[in-house]
Design a protein around this motif. Structure first.
Motif, mmCIF file in Angstrom:
data_model
loop_
_atom_site.group_PDB
_atom_site.id
_atom_site.type_symbol
_atom_site.label_atom_id
_atom_site.label_comp_id
_atom_site.label_asym_id
_atom_site.label_seq_id
_atom_site.Cartn_x
_atom_site.Cartn_y
_atom_site.Cartn_z
ATOM 1 N N GLN A 154 0.649 -1.028 0.121
ATOM 2 C CA GLN A 154 0.127 -0.153 -0.227
ATOM 3 C C GLN A 154 0.469 1.792 0.385
ATOM 4 O OE1 GLN A 154 -3.338 -0.072 -0.596
ATOM 5 N NE2 GLN A 154 -2.515 -2.860 -0.289
ATOM 6 N N ALA A 191 -2.813 -7.084 -12.536
ATOM 7 C CA ALA A 191 -3.437 -7.119 -12.059
ATOM 8 C C ALA A 191 -4.503 -6.279 -12.279
ATOM 9 C CB ALA A 191 -2.631 -5.700 -11.350
ATOM 10 N N LYS A 218 -7.875 -3.730 -11.065
ATOM 11 C CA LYS A 218 -8.180 -3.088 -10.300
ATOM 12 C C LYS A 218 -10.121 -2.401 -10.628
ATOM 13 C CE LYS A 218 -7.845 1.180 -7.389
ATOM 14 N NZ LYS A 218 -7.442 2.735 -7.649
ATOM 15 N N THR A 248 -13.007 -0.417 -9.771
ATOM 16 C CA THR A 248 -13.780 0.494 -9.200
ATOM 17 C C THR A 248 -15.643 1.253 -9.180
ATOM 18 O OG1 THR A 248 -11.860 1.863 -9.006
ATOM 19 C CG2 THR A 248 -14.207 2.896 -7.869
ATOM 20 N N THR A 253 -8.475 -10.463 -4.216
ATOM 21 C CA THR A 253 -6.924 -10.219 -3.151
ATOM 22 C C THR A 253 -6.628 -8.693 -2.149
ATOM 23 O OG1 THR A 253 -5.446 -8.544 -4.491
ATOM 24 C CG2 THR A 253 -4.794 -11.593 -4.904
ATOM 25 N N ARG A 254 -8.151 -7.883 -2.673
ATOM 26 C CA ARG A 254 -8.366 -6.850 -1.591
ATOM 27 C C ARG A 254 -9.506 -6.093 -2.151
ATOM 28 N NH1 ARG A 254 -6.252 -1.392 -2.062
ATOM 29 N NH2 ARG A 254 -6.702 -0.365 0.605
ATOM 30 N N ILE A 303 -13.577 -0.291 -3.786
ATOM 31 C CA ILE A 303 -13.078 -1.162 -5.007
ATOM 32 C C ILE A 303 -12.434 -2.637 -4.405
ATOM 33 C CG2 ILE A 303 -10.225 -0.570 -4.877
ATOM 34 C CD1 ILE A 303 -10.847 2.124 -4.379
ATOM 35 N N GLU A 307 -9.533 -5.679 -5.811
ATOM 36 C CA GLU A 307 -8.386 -5.282 -6.782
ATOM 37 C C GLU A 307 -8.210 -7.133 -6.920
ATOM 38 O OE1 GLU A 307 -5.302 -3.635 -4.736
ATOM 39 O OE2 GLU A 307 -6.172 -1.704 -4.911
ATOM 40 N N LYS A 362 -3.654 -4.233 -15.100
ATOM 41 C CA LYS A 362 -2.521 -3.675 -15.249
ATOM 42 C C LYS A 362 -1.541 -4.389 -15.396
ATOM 43 C CE LYS A 362 1.157 -0.727 -12.094
ATOM 44 N NZ LYS A 362 1.303 -0.319 -10.538
#
Length: 418
Positions: free
Chosen positions: A23, A222, A224, A226, A275-276, A285, A287, A326
């Protein structure tokens, strides 16, 4: 017989907390990684490596000068990373050496709390242990990881460096050492200066089982997502509220239970792995990491995930989602196949250490994945680390010693074949 220093170095290094932080936006992600980088430079200076340095980003560069008369020996780099995984704390590591292991399950003595179950390294769960009977096994105490990933590699490279510097009869070309931060958070090569490094080929020392050489990795992206929901006061929410957390939960629930996940795949199978998750009713959000051995496979899995969130949003007409991919790293085999000597010389070095050379793929990535595509072809040699990212992490002293032998042999083989 070599006077190995690898165990003493390893025990020293693992007691330095170098956990990285995914982070963080700084380089390195945690300043404490530099504590070990500075120690490595100090030890290299004590060996007589005058150019050893740590830069502002926490990268260590050093040179073992060539001692051969041959003019065209390539410069070889050996690389390991100083950071440990964010998954389990690396603070206060208490390494234990279980000498002449007798084959029984290893019970670690410490617990985090009174209710915390004892950590037991069971032979049934760790089949590679069966090859270690009579060897010396190093573990942590039960409340931290050990840090063999990748401090075993650091100790092995440092021991090999000392051996080469004190045995001029072992001929080799110019050797560069590179120790990186933040490998565990996917940023281990972000600030590497390849021009400064000045190497032709490289080897990460960050693999698992004795005798293995990994020349193929996952390709990795990766994702993400949102999610923007529709927020309103819950007392007046009927027909209006679209809770972003519930949308995220629906997406996670839509993922298959028996395929496409790390816990249900093996071999060359890839996965989609959340993962998150963070957020509130207004915004959430998510991930993910996406893994496959081919780039086409990555794109298929990303398209599948996009389809899943689109399908979920059909039930939430006022909400929307941003989907951002990404690139992380790519399968290094694409590069290494163009430079077969890099792999063949390492396999010969493993055989010269009296080991069966095992060439295999890795369901993961190393700094070598990125270095290969940056212009430094770089497969991964075993370091002996096992059960990494867990409190049951272990490494064999004898495996670490064999890794030292292999590093020395790699240097020799390149000199002989040039």
């Amino acid at each position: 017989m070599k006077n190995y220093t690898v165990l003493a170095r390893f025990l020293r290094y693992v007691q330095i907390d170098t956990q990285s932080d995914p982070q963080s936006n700084t380089n390195p992600s945690t300043e404490k990684q530099k504590d070990l980088s500075r120690l490595l430079v100090q030890e290299l200076h004590e060996m007589g490596v005058s150019d050893a340095e740590v830069d502002e980003w926490g990268y260590v560069y050093a040179t073992i000068p060539a001692n051969t008369d041959k003019p065209n020996v390539p410069t070889i780099c050996f690389c390991s990373h100083v950071d440990t995984s964010p998954d389990v704390t690396g603070a206060g590591v208490k390494p234990i050496v279980h000498e002449r292991w007798d084959g029984s399950d290893i019970v670690l003595p410490e617990r985090r709390t009174a209710d915390d179950p004892a950590q037991i390294i069971r032979v049934a769960d760790h089949p590679d242990l069966r090859e270690q009977l009579g060897n010396d096994i190093v573990t942590a105490s039960g409340i931290t990881l050990l840090g063999a990933d990748n401090k075993a590699g650091l100790a092995e490279i440092m021991d090999a460096a000392q051996f080469l510097l004190t045995h001029p009869e072992v001929k080799h070309g110019r050797i560069r050492l590179l120790f990186t931060p933040d490998e565990e958070v996917g940023r281990g090569t972000e600030k590497v200066d390849l021009q400064k490094l000045g190497a032709d080929f490289g080897y990460t020392i960050d693999g698992e089982s004795l005798g293995t050489l990994e020349d193929e990795t996952f390709s990795a992206d990766a994702v993400k997502i949102t999610i923007q929901g529709v927020s309103t006061h819950p007392g007046f929410a009927k027909g209006k509220l679209e809770n972003a957390l519930k949308i995220a939960a629906d997406l996670l629930a839509s993922l298959p239970k028996h395929t496409l996940s790390p816990e249900t795949t093996e071999g060359k199978e890839g996965f989609v792995h959340p993962t998150r998750l963070e957020g509130n009713q207004d915004q959430a959000i998510l991930e993910f990491i996406i893994r496959d051995f081919t780039e086409a496979g990555l794109h298929e899995k990303e398209a599948y995930l996009q389809q899943q969130i689109d399908a979920v949003l059909e039930n939430y007409p006022g909400s929307k989602a941003e989907f951002v991919v990404k690139q992380q790293y790519r399968n290094m085999k694409e590069v290494l196949d163009k430079h077969p000597a890099v792999v063949e010389n390492a396999l010969e070095a493993i055989r010269r250490a009296g080991l069966s050379a095992n060439r295999r793929s890795i369901r993961g990535g190393t700094d070598g994945s990125r270095l290969s595509f940056m212009g430094l072809p770089c497969p991964n040699i075993f370091a002996g680390e096992h059960a990494f990212h867990s409190r049951q992490e272990w490494v064999s002293v004898q495996d670490m010693q064999r890794a030292v032998d292999v590093i020395v042999n790699v240097a020799q083989v390149w000199e002989e074949r040039s």
